[in-house]
Write an enzyme that holds these catalytic residues in place. Sequence first.
Site: not given
Length: 661
Positions: A453, A518
């Site tokens: 991220e 994820e």
Amino acid sequence: MLFDRNILPDWNQVGVLGRNKLPGRAYFVHYPNRESARGNKRPERSSMVIPLNGTWQFCYLRSAMELTGAETAGPDAEGRLPEAGRTWTPMKVPSVWQMNGFERPFYVNVPFPFPPTPPLVPFQNPVGIYRRTFRAEGGKRAVLSFLGVCSAFHVYLNGRLAGYSEGSHNMAEFEITDLLEEGENALCVIVYKWCNGSYLECQDMFRHNGIFRDVFVTQLPETAIFDVSSRAVKRGEGYEWTAEVELSGPPRGEVEIRLTDGRKILACERLPAARRVRLTRLLPKVREWTAETPNVCRLSVTLRDEEGKSCDFGEILTGFKTVSVEGGVFRVNGRPVKCRGVNHHDTHPTKGYALSADDLERDVRLMKAHNIDTVRFSHYPPHPYLLELCDRYGIYAVDEADIESHGELHSRSGPGLFSDREDFRPAFLDRVQRLFLRDRSHPCVILWSLGNESGFGKNHLACYRWLKKQTDLPIHYEGAREWKGHLGLDVLSNMYPSLPAMRELLDLGIEKPYFLCEYGHCMGVGPGSLKEYWELIYAEPRCMGGCIWEFADHCYRKGGQDCYGGDGGEYVTDRDFCADGMFFADRTPKPSASEVKNAYRPVRSELRGERLIFTNTRSFLDASDLSVVAELTDGRTVLAREEFGLALPPGGTESRALPFA
């Protein structure tokens, strides 16, 4: 350098990543010889190591501007450290100061925990001063090693600067030979709460600080082993194996390189000492490593002086494994593999980041007990002992660089700010390079990850190009998505996709493995849809599996209760979003742990008419180690019970008549 109002301090100079810091290398413990190393895994068990874990003196300051320099002074004539106008309290190392009464714990997911003004961090920067004395022999080479310090630190020995480092989860080492004195030595470490690198350490976790991993000094001979690496390339039915040893100091004597597999010696050679020593052997028949068959090898290096006496010994774990992608299918040793994974943070309810060797082994044993065979180190390199545990127990590892700038999503410049900034490129490269150099020989690693991220920009591409020159393993970065342009680096990856979104991506026909880095968020009554996820994963060859978010809650324990974000009075927080694990913070299983265990079961069954169809989802092991227990009940009483084995090869199916006909 301590705070000077006229110049930027090291922790606020984006180009300063370290001072006097040694290059990255493999982690191993030095011993004087092979015999003394047997059965030892920890640095404190070596006669060449001075362990520095334990009780230090500690002083907390609200700002680095309060530093005077007197705190770093060496001992007086009686070996005592001066008070330096400070109040000192005992502090255990490894630990974090938020778990020891200095500042309250601070949890945030996305935003930076300070007002962002990149590349600068606030000048009102809290510090923790650590100091202690230790005894050493003079006249010997010495290296001071820190396995983890958050976020940046200066280190002083006997009042003189030994070095500076940032990069919280990377190993930092300094040669201190010229600073070390015979007898008592005074060590002072000034740890800064924030630094320029904090912009790259904006992970979803409690933001702790301090010396949270092992610290030790290694006293070395004049010529010593600096680095050891192992690489194996498939050649027909065997492997071409290469070991490389790098020496420090004048190259004298000879180097013995030995490879064993726990049963026999696979290779052993004595070679003249040189700056770099390389041994290559074609090994026609070896036992390959997988998570199902963790056949670990040990690469040991003995350095002998000119008289033939062993003066330095080091050993690393390695193994023989081939990771490949064929037609978009992820394969280990030529066979398709599904990764039944979980994301793992360093978190403990009373110790924060400071997980012990026993804590790490407990987590790995819990993974194996719940059918987990893959772990993504989110979102930084773990303690090196965790890699060794994955090697030995059999856990595939997604090894991730300490890079996340999630707070950009809340900044005016938007995502991609740091990943495209040229002044941050050295920091990106340094974190990826040190990750690779430390862990490159571990057989458990199946993917390298460029972080998490942080947008996607030229700095990621620079890291990717560097890594591709070093490794044959695929490289992952979820933020590199560009499906129509088919970027995705070496594997396609995204987080928490719906099943229709997964099918839409697969329908594009991109010949790359698809990895859910994820998914299955375990917050509250989650995860959900695991059955449906895995039906699709098993049905689609390009789906290589994924990693549940996440292993354990990040909650901390205070007054007998679990505390969440906001309980520390944070000015910004994501509150109970830290409680999203399969296990509570103390590793008590939640119902979600049972759900994950069931979804990841190695043998699946379904009822078709009056027959049971069993499928072995393993890639390398048959089902001979498992048994089926069938029970017939009326809801209260077991009326009949039958136990039987299965003749199931890897990936095979078997049909059996329904018991109790």
